[in-house]
Design a protein around this motif. Sequence first.
Motif, PDB file in Angstrom:
ATOM      1  N   GLY A 104       0.803  -1.218   0.000  1.00 48.79           N
ATOM      2  CA  GLY A 104       0.000   0.000   0.000  1.00 48.79           C
ATOM      3  C   GLY A 104       0.836   1.267   0.000  1.00 48.79           C
ATOM      4  N   ALA A 105       2.076   1.168  -0.437  1.00 49.12           N
ATOM      5  CA  ALA A 105       2.968   2.327  -0.482  1.00 49.12           C
ATOM      6  C   ALA A 105       3.608   2.405  -1.865  1.00 49.12           C
ATOM      7  N   GLY A 106       4.461   3.368  -2.043  1.00 49.16           N
ATOM      8  CA  GLY A 106       5.209   3.520  -3.282  1.00 49.16           C
ATOM      9  C   GLY A 106       6.484   4.281  -2.974  1.00 49.16           C
ATOM     10  N   TRP A 107       7.292   4.495  -3.995  1.00 50.43           N
ATOM     11  CA  TRP A 107       8.566   5.190  -3.783  1.00 50.43           C
ATOM     12  C   TRP A 107       8.354   6.610  -3.250  1.00 50.43           C
ATOM     13  N   ASP A 108       7.231   7.204  -3.557  1.00 53.50           N
ATOM     14  CA  ASP A 108       6.949   8.556  -3.072  1.00 53.50           C
ATOM     15  C   ASP A 108       6.658   8.594  -1.571  1.00 53.50           C
ATOM     16  N   ARG A 109       6.498   7.434  -0.943  1.00 47.83           N
ATOM     17  CA  ARG A 109       6.208   7.347   0.489  1.00 47.83           C
ATOM     18  C   ARG A 109       7.377   6.745   1.273  1.00 47.83           C
ATOM     19  N   VAL A 110       8.497   6.470   0.600  1.00 48.76           N
ATOM     20  CA  VAL A 110       9.672   5.912   1.275  1.00 48.76           C
ATOM     21  C   VAL A 110      10.379   7.030   2.035  1.00 48.76           C
ATOM     22  N   TYR A 139      14.016  12.707  -2.653  1.00 42.70           N
ATOM     23  CA  TYR A 139      14.670  11.464  -2.255  1.00 42.70           C
ATOM     24  C   TYR A 139      14.500  11.231  -0.755  1.00 42.70           C
ATOM     25  N   PRO A 140      14.413   9.969  -0.362  1.00 43.83           N
ATOM     26  CA  PRO A 140      14.363   9.678   1.076  1.00 43.83           C
ATOM     27  C   PRO A 140      15.753   9.801   1.698  1.00 43.83           C
ATOM     28  N   ALA A 141      15.783   9.801   3.011  1.00 43.68           N
ATOM     29  CA  ALA A 141      17.076   9.705   3.701  1.00 43.68           C
ATOM     30  C   ALA A 141      17.696   8.371   3.285  1.00 43.68           C
ATOM     31  N   ARG A 142      19.034   8.322   3.242  1.00 40.14           N
ATOM     32  CA  ARG A 142      19.673   7.087   2.771  1.00 40.14           C
ATOM     33  C   ARG A 142      21.025   6.900   3.422  1.00 40.14           C
ATOM     34  N   THR A 143      21.345   5.660   3.685  1.00 44.28           N
ATOM     35  CA  THR A 143      22.688   5.271   4.084  1.00 44.28           C
ATOM     36  C   THR A 143      23.186   4.285   3.047  1.00 44.28           C
ATOM     37  N   THR A 144      24.395   4.501   2.543  1.00 44.55           N
ATOM     38  CA  THR A 144      25.007   3.572   1.590  1.00 44.55           C
ATOM     39  C   THR A 144      26.304   3.077   2.197  1.00 44.55           C
ATOM     40  N   VAL A 145      26.461   1.758   2.204  1.00 43.83           N
ATOM     41  CA  VAL A 145      27.626   1.144   2.820  1.00 43.83           C
ATOM     42  C   VAL A 145      28.241   0.141   1.848  1.00 43.83           C
ATOM     43  N   VAL A 146      29.547   0.155   1.746  1.00 44.81           N
ATOM     44  CA  VAL A 146      30.241  -0.891   0.991  1.00 44.81           C
ATOM     45  C   VAL A 146      30.589  -1.978   1.996  1.00 44.81           C
ATOM     46  N   VAL A 147      30.147  -3.203   1.697  1.00 51.30           N
ATOM     47  CA  VAL A 147      30.290  -4.316   2.634  1.00 51.30           C
ATOM     48  C   VAL A 147      31.286  -5.350   2.108  1.00 51.30           C
ATOM     49  N   ALA A 148      31.749  -6.181   3.008  1.00 48.60           N
ATOM     50  CA  ALA A 148      32.708  -7.222   2.639  1.00 48.60           C
ATOM     51  C   ALA A 148      32.031  -8.434   2.020  1.00 48.60           C
ATOM     52  N   ASP A 154      27.058 -14.056  -5.507  1.00 48.75           N
ATOM     53  CA  ASP A 154      26.872 -13.286  -6.738  1.00 48.75           C
ATOM     54  C   ASP A 154      26.067 -12.009  -6.549  1.00 48.75           C
ATOM     55  N   PHE A 155      25.612 -11.732  -5.320  1.00 48.71           N
ATOM     56  CA  PHE A 155      24.911 -10.466  -5.064  1.00 48.71           C
ATOM     57  C   PHE A 155      25.919  -9.328  -5.160  1.00 48.71           C
ATOM     58  N   LEU A 156      25.563  -8.299  -5.900  1.00 47.83           N
ATOM     59  CA  LEU A 156      26.389  -7.091  -5.970  1.00 47.83           C
ATOM     60  C   LEU A 156      25.822  -5.983  -5.083  1.00 47.83           C
ATOM     61  N   LEU A 157      24.563  -6.147  -4.664  1.00 45.56           N
ATOM     62  CA  LEU A 157      23.930  -5.171  -3.776  1.00 45.56           C
ATOM     63  C   LEU A 157      22.704  -5.771  -3.129  1.00 45.56           C
ATOM     64  N   GLU A 158      22.222  -5.050  -2.132  1.00 40.69           N
ATOM     65  CA  GLU A 158      20.960  -5.359  -1.471  1.00 40.69           C
ATOM     66  C   GLU A 158      20.443  -4.034  -0.925  1.00 40.69           C
ATOM     67  N   ILE A 159      19.131  -3.826  -0.991  1.00 40.29           N
ATOM     68  CA  ILE A 159      18.537  -2.579  -0.495  1.00 40.29           C
ATOM     69  C   ILE A 159      17.354  -2.918   0.410  1.00 40.29           C
ATOM     70  N   GLU A 160      17.214  -2.135   1.480  1.00 42.39           N
ATOM     71  CA  GLU A 160      16.053  -2.233   2.365  1.00 42.39           C
ATOM     72  C   GLU A 160      15.500  -0.825   2.550  1.00 42.39           C
ATOM     73  N   CYS A 161      14.234  -0.722   2.983  1.00 45.14           N
ATOM     74  CA  CYS A 161      13.662   0.603   3.185  1.00 45.14           C
ATOM     75  C   CYS A 161      12.539   0.589   4.209  1.00 45.14           C
ATOM     76  N   GLU A 162      12.188   1.802   4.637  1.00 46.07           N
ATOM     77  CA  GLU A 162      11.023   2.031   5.472  1.00 46.07           C
ATOM     78  C   GLU A 162      10.149   3.046   4.733  1.00 46.07           C
ATOM     79  N   ALA A 163       8.827   2.825   4.799  1.00 45.23           N
ATOM     80  CA  ALA A 163       7.902   3.714   4.109  1.00 45.23           C
ATOM     81  C   ALA A 163       6.650   3.936   4.954  1.00 45.23           C
ATOM     82  N   LEU A 164       5.877   4.925   4.549  1.00 43.96           N
ATOM     83  CA  LEU A 164       4.568   5.204   5.141  1.00 43.96           C
ATOM     84  C   LEU A 164       3.499   4.894   4.115  1.00 43.96           C
ATOM     85  N   THR A 165       2.349   4.408   4.585  1.00 40.02           N
ATOM     86  CA  THR A 165       1.283   4.065   3.640  1.00 40.02           C
ATOM     87  C   THR A 165       0.338   5.216   3.372  1.00 40.02           C
ATOM     88  N   GLU A 166       0.260   6.200   4.249  1.00 45.88           N
ATOM     89  CA  GLU A 166      -0.675   7.318   4.069  1.00 45.88           C
ATOM     90  C   GLU A 166       0.048   8.643   4.154  1.00 45.88           C
TER      91      GLU A 166
END
Length: 166
Positions: A104-110, A139-148, A154-166
């Motif tokens: 029930g959310a979208g990128w505009d609510r992240v 854009y939402p607030a963001r943290t980007t980290v280079v990991v070991a 074979d994963f080159l990245l992974e992303i997680e997020c928090e959003a609001l529905t309303e």
Amino acid sequence: MATVTCYDMRSKKKIGKHVTRLVNKLLLMAVLVLSATHVRSEPLDYIGKPVRGIPVSQAVKVAKFVFVSGTPAFDGSGKLAVGDFPAQMKQVMDNMTAILKASGAGWDRVVKTNVLLMRPGDFAEMNRIYATYFADEKYPARTTVVVAGLPHPDFLLEIECEALTE
């Protein structure tokens, strides 16, 4: 947040700063406790099914909040574009788009994202693709980290997020 100034009822004079600070802290604590009580009474809504036998929900929704788990770049048939960062980045963002929509959310609510990159050299390309998912440079607030390492070699990245529905 509003600040409360305390007065002595009889003399109508201001009470010292330490009392005012204490009252402000107590008010803040009351607001936090009431908010936590309200959220605790809300049921949790688990979005999506565990993928590849891993015990994790794609997202969990409570009240107006959606928490999207770290999302890898598997496509709908379970394939991964090995070694192709732009393809993996786009696939991750598309996967998250579907999860947000189901919640029930979208990128505009992240409101916050966390990006985990395996290679620092992919940072510019990640930013280029990432920016295309947000309208009007909101854009939402963001943290980007280079990991070991990430859970799949074979994963080159992974992303997680928090959003609001309303």
